[in-house]
Motif scaffolding. Structure first.
Motif, PDB file in Angstrom:
ATOM      1  N   ALA A 526       0.831  -1.206   0.000  1.00 34.21           N
ATOM      2  CA  ALA A 526       0.000   0.000   0.000  1.00 34.21           C
ATOM      3  C   ALA A 526       0.866   1.256   0.000  1.00 34.21           C
ATOM      4  O   ALA A 526       0.579   2.237  -0.702  1.00 34.21           O
ATOM      5  N   LYS A 527       1.972   1.215   0.776  1.00 31.62           N
ATOM      6  CA  LYS A 527       2.898   2.359   0.805  1.00 31.62           C
ATOM      7  C   LYS A 527       3.543   2.575  -0.563  1.00 31.62           C
ATOM      8  O   LYS A 527       3.687   3.712  -1.026  1.00 31.62           O
ATOM      9  N   GLN A 528       3.923   1.467  -1.218  1.00 30.95           N
ATOM     10  CA  GLN A 528       4.524   1.569  -2.555  1.00 30.95           C
ATOM     11  C   GLN A 528       3.534   2.187  -3.548  1.00 30.95           C
ATOM     12  O   GLN A 528       3.894   3.083  -4.322  1.00 30.95           O
ATOM     13  N   LEU A 529       2.295   1.691  -3.511  1.00 26.96           N
ATOM     14  CA  LEU A 529       1.278   2.183  -4.444  1.00 26.96           C
ATOM     15  C   LEU A 529       0.970   3.652  -4.199  1.00 26.96           C
ATOM     16  O   LEU A 529       0.850   4.446  -5.146  1.00 26.96           O
ATOM     17  N   TYR A 530       0.859   4.030  -2.925  1.00 25.16           N
ATOM     18  CA  TYR A 530       0.539   5.425  -2.585  1.00 25.16           C
ATOM     19  C   TYR A 530       1.661   6.355  -3.044  1.00 25.16           C
ATOM     20  O   TYR A 530       1.404   7.421  -3.604  1.00 25.16           O
ATOM     21  N   SER A 531       2.904   5.925  -2.839  1.00 28.62           N
ATOM     22  CA  SER A 531       4.065   6.732  -3.251  1.00 28.62           C
ATOM     23  C   SER A 531       4.131   6.869  -4.770  1.00 28.62           C
ATOM     24  O   SER A 531       4.621   7.877  -5.299  1.00 28.62           O
ATOM     25  N   ALA A 532       3.611   5.838  -5.484  1.00 34.31           N
ATOM     26  CA  ALA A 532       3.641   5.865  -6.959  1.00 34.31           C
ATOM     27  C   ALA A 532       2.449   6.631  -7.542  1.00 34.31           C
ATOM     28  O   ALA A 532       2.306   6.721  -8.759  1.00 34.31           O
ATOM     29  N   GLY A 533       1.582   7.194  -6.669  1.00 36.36           N
ATOM     30  CA  GLY A 533       0.464   8.014  -7.152  1.00 36.36           C
ATOM     31  C   GLY A 533      -0.873   7.309  -7.198  1.00 36.36           C
ATOM     32  O   GLY A 533      -1.886   7.913  -7.567  1.00 36.36           O
ATOM     33  N   TYR A 534      -0.915   6.022  -6.812  1.00 33.72           N
ATOM     34  CA  TYR A 534      -2.190   5.286  -6.780  1.00 33.72           C
ATOM     35  C   TYR A 534      -2.797   5.455  -5.390  1.00 33.72           C
ATOM     36  O   TYR A 534      -2.517   4.690  -4.472  1.00 33.72           O
ATOM     37  N   LYS A 535      -3.639   6.499  -5.243  1.00 32.45           N
ATOM     38  CA  LYS A 535      -4.086   6.903  -3.905  1.00 32.45           C
ATOM     39  C   LYS A 535      -5.530   6.525  -3.593  1.00 32.45           C
ATOM     40  O   LYS A 535      -6.028   6.838  -2.518  1.00 32.45           O
ATOM     41  N   SER A 536      -6.198   5.853  -4.523  1.00 35.63           N
ATOM     42  CA  SER A 536      -7.580   5.435  -4.264  1.00 35.63           C
ATOM     43  C   SER A 536      -7.884   4.151  -5.021  1.00 35.63           C
ATOM     44  O   SER A 536      -7.111   3.722  -5.891  1.00 35.63           O
TER      45      SER A 536
END
Length: 603
Positions: A526-536
């Motif tokens: 989830a941290k990787q995805l959020y950092s890559a711009g996938y926030k929802s």
């Protein structure tokens, strides 16, 4: 069917059967007294026969470190074969693992060295950059400990490493014997005790049953280490019959039956006294009633349980218009239905109701502490004992709003200070409330820091216990939510508990919670995805698996496709739910103010 077809089918079945046949693995049981090993033999005069003397050259220093000759026993099988060493306590597991590694040859370090380094790296990843110092020292030798003090992620990694042969030895507690499929060539029982209790035969059989790998090994061995003083008791243990199996209801003689009756009446399976008694007669408990029941009959227990549920306001007795007692009927009350829906332990049902009712009088919403306290499991609080110095330290750091919560519960800083300094206390304080508040401090810290390791260190509590507390609180929070949904007076808790349950379930920063709802996405991902711009969820549902693989480190194409597919399904479910809510609103009567009729026309 033709004769040829029948012959072909018969040959096929025979072939499948022979392919799947796995020869039975022989299990040899041994006892070790001093440096002598005996084989268990029920036909021998003393229940055992001499097998061999343990031949291993020990230095004086090694004799002091390993008086039980564990090094000699394990090095006969590892690293080529696997070994389990059962220890009486969690601390003993860690001590034995370290002791073995201090005594093992340095040659063990080179066995599957790269893969062991990978295990340590993976442990660091799931431990937010930290690895247990004991595991860090023992894993290079192919050794690790396994008990409830580990987090679920750590246990999973160690079990996988052991199953694939990267780790060749686990020191473990008796809990590993049940529910975890980790067989070994040799099983060693460090002592005939579990904690301070002498081993029972069913526990012994469960442990030694780990020995032997069907389809891999042709033999399995178990060795029980014992002192001369325990020899006679051990012989009775290994040659005696298995303990009798009794209904679980006998352990929870009232609570278990009461919960069962509440479920039967709620589901309308049985609602009359006669039907409930008849149902009980058909249970395992009913079959064993002559053995189990000494003071009361099954009929009396049935009547007493229904009377208790009625007195507590969970059931109501109906007037059935008949004088026969067996025909009197019961129906579930709102409180009983709430307890049933929330799967609330009846021992704590009235306490929960009282706590929630009291909370309505002054619910502190400036922090989450009050809500966390209300969802801290009662049973875990009853089993815990606070570290009073840690308790006092945490108490002194509370904000004014958090101090207000403690004051509402009747727990003062002076009381905790006296407990921490060992002073005598005259004023009576409810121990369960004090213990529960302490556990709520642990959970509250965990929600703020979202790091099991740091909270574990702060409260001097094994990280596995911290994680179990969090899991239990998330589950109980969901139960309390369902309980409140059935009682109109607790409407205010519903929205609050929905959000708190999510926080406890995922225990991550608020922005990561939507991503954690997607199947296959844990905190690190989830941290990787959020950092890559996938926030929802919408961002993930519209993502390309190929782009995800290129963007997110260590993500396979199969995992990427699963994440995108899961996000689409979750998004679709949310859209359907919103559509159903919108349709329900549109079906409301037209004469409601603001929704049609004259009011709308005037506007």
């Amino acid at each position: 069917m033709s004769k040829t077809c029948r012959s072909s089918l018969k040959l096929s079945i025979t072939a499948v059967s022979s392919d799947q046949y796995v020869p039975k693995v022989e299990l040899k049981e041994y006892l070790k007294v001093s440096d002598t090993i005996y084989e268990v033999d029920s036909e021998a005069e003393h229940g055992m026969t001499f097998s061999r003397l343990l031949n291993y050259k020990y230095s004086d220093a090694l004799k002091k470190m390993d008086p039980d000759h564990l090094v000699a026993l394990v090095t006969e099988v590892i690293p080529n074969y696997s070994c389990l060493v059962f220890c009486p306590s969690k601390k003993n597991c860690e001590n034995v693992a370290e002791m073995l590694c201090r005594c093992l040859s340095k040659d063990f370090l080179s066995h599957r060295e790269k893969e062991k380094s990978e295990v340590i790296k993976n442990l660091r990843d799931v431990g937010s950059g930290k690895v247990c110092p004991v595991l860090k020292r023992t894993i290079p030798f192919g050794v690790a400990y396994h008990h409830s003090g580990l987090t679920s992620d750590e246990r999973k990694l160690l079990e996988e490493a052991y199953s694939t042969g990267v780790l060749c030895l686990l020191t473990c507690t008796s809990t590993l014997a049940a529910g975890v499929n980790l067989p070994a060539r040799r099983v060693i029982l460090r002592a005939p005790y579990v904690a301070r209790e002498f081993l029972r035969r069913n526990q012994y059989k469960q442990m030694i049953g780990r020995a032997g790998r069907a389809g891999i090994d042709t033999v399995g061995e178990s060795i029980l280490l014992l002192q001369e003083k325990d020899k006679q008791q051990v012989l009775e243990l290994i040659n005696g019959p298995l303990e009798n199996c009794y209904s679980h209801l006998v352990e929870e003689l009232t609570r278990g039956i009461q919960s069962l009756f509440l479920s039967l009446i709620s589901l309308k399976i049985a609602t009359s006294l006669g039907d409930l008694y008849q149902f009980m007669n058909g249970t395992f408990f009913g079959v064993q009633q002559k053995i189990l029941l000494k003071e009361k009959s099954l009929w009396e227990i049935t009547v007493d349980s229904l009377s208790y549920l009625t007195e507590k306001g969970l059931l109501q007795r109906d007037s059935c218009g008949t004088s026969e007692e067996a025909q009197c009927c019961f129906h579930i009350t709102k409180l009983g239905h709430a307890a049933f829906k929330g799967a609330i332990d009846l021992a704590y049902c009235d306490i929960l109701y009282r706590d929630l009712k009291k909370g309505l009088e002054g619910l502190v919403l400036e922090s989450l502490l009050h809500l966390v306290y209300l969802t801290t499991p009662y049973d875990l609080a009853a089993q815990s004992e606070p570290d009073w110095m840690v308790y006092f330290r945490q108490f002194s750091q509370l904000s004014p709003a958090e101090q207000n919560v403690a004051a509402l519960l009747g727990v003062s800083e002076s009381f905790i200070g006296k407990k921490a300094s060992g002073q005598a206390i005259r004023k009576k304080v409810d121990k369960n409330i004090v213990n529960r508040l302490y556990l709520s401090f642990v959970l509250y810290s965990l929600l703020k820091e979202t790091n099991v390791w740091s909270v574990s260190e702060k409260f001097n509590m094994p990280r596995g216990h911290v994680q179990n507390l969090l899991t239990g609180a998330a589950s109980f929070s969901s139960c309390v939510l369902h309980f409140c949904e059935e009682l109109e007076e607790f409407w205010v808790y519903r929205a609050l508990l929905v959000e708190l349950t999510k926080k406890l379930t995922y225990c991550v920063k608020a922005e990561l919670i939507p991503l954690m709802e997607v199947t296959g996405v844990l905190e690190g991902r989830a941290k990787q995805l959020y950092s890559a711009g996938y926030k929802s969820i919408m961002h993930l549902a519209n993502a390309s698996p190929d782009v995800l693989v290129r963007t997110i480190e260590h993500l396979s194409r199969r995992q990427a496709k699963q994440i995108v597919s899961s996000a689409k399904m979750l998004l679709h479910e949310k859209v359907e739910t919103l559509q159903e809510e919108a349709e329900e609103l549109l079906r409301l009567p037209a004469d409601l103010p603001g929704l049609g009729g004259s009011d709308t026309e005037e506007v």
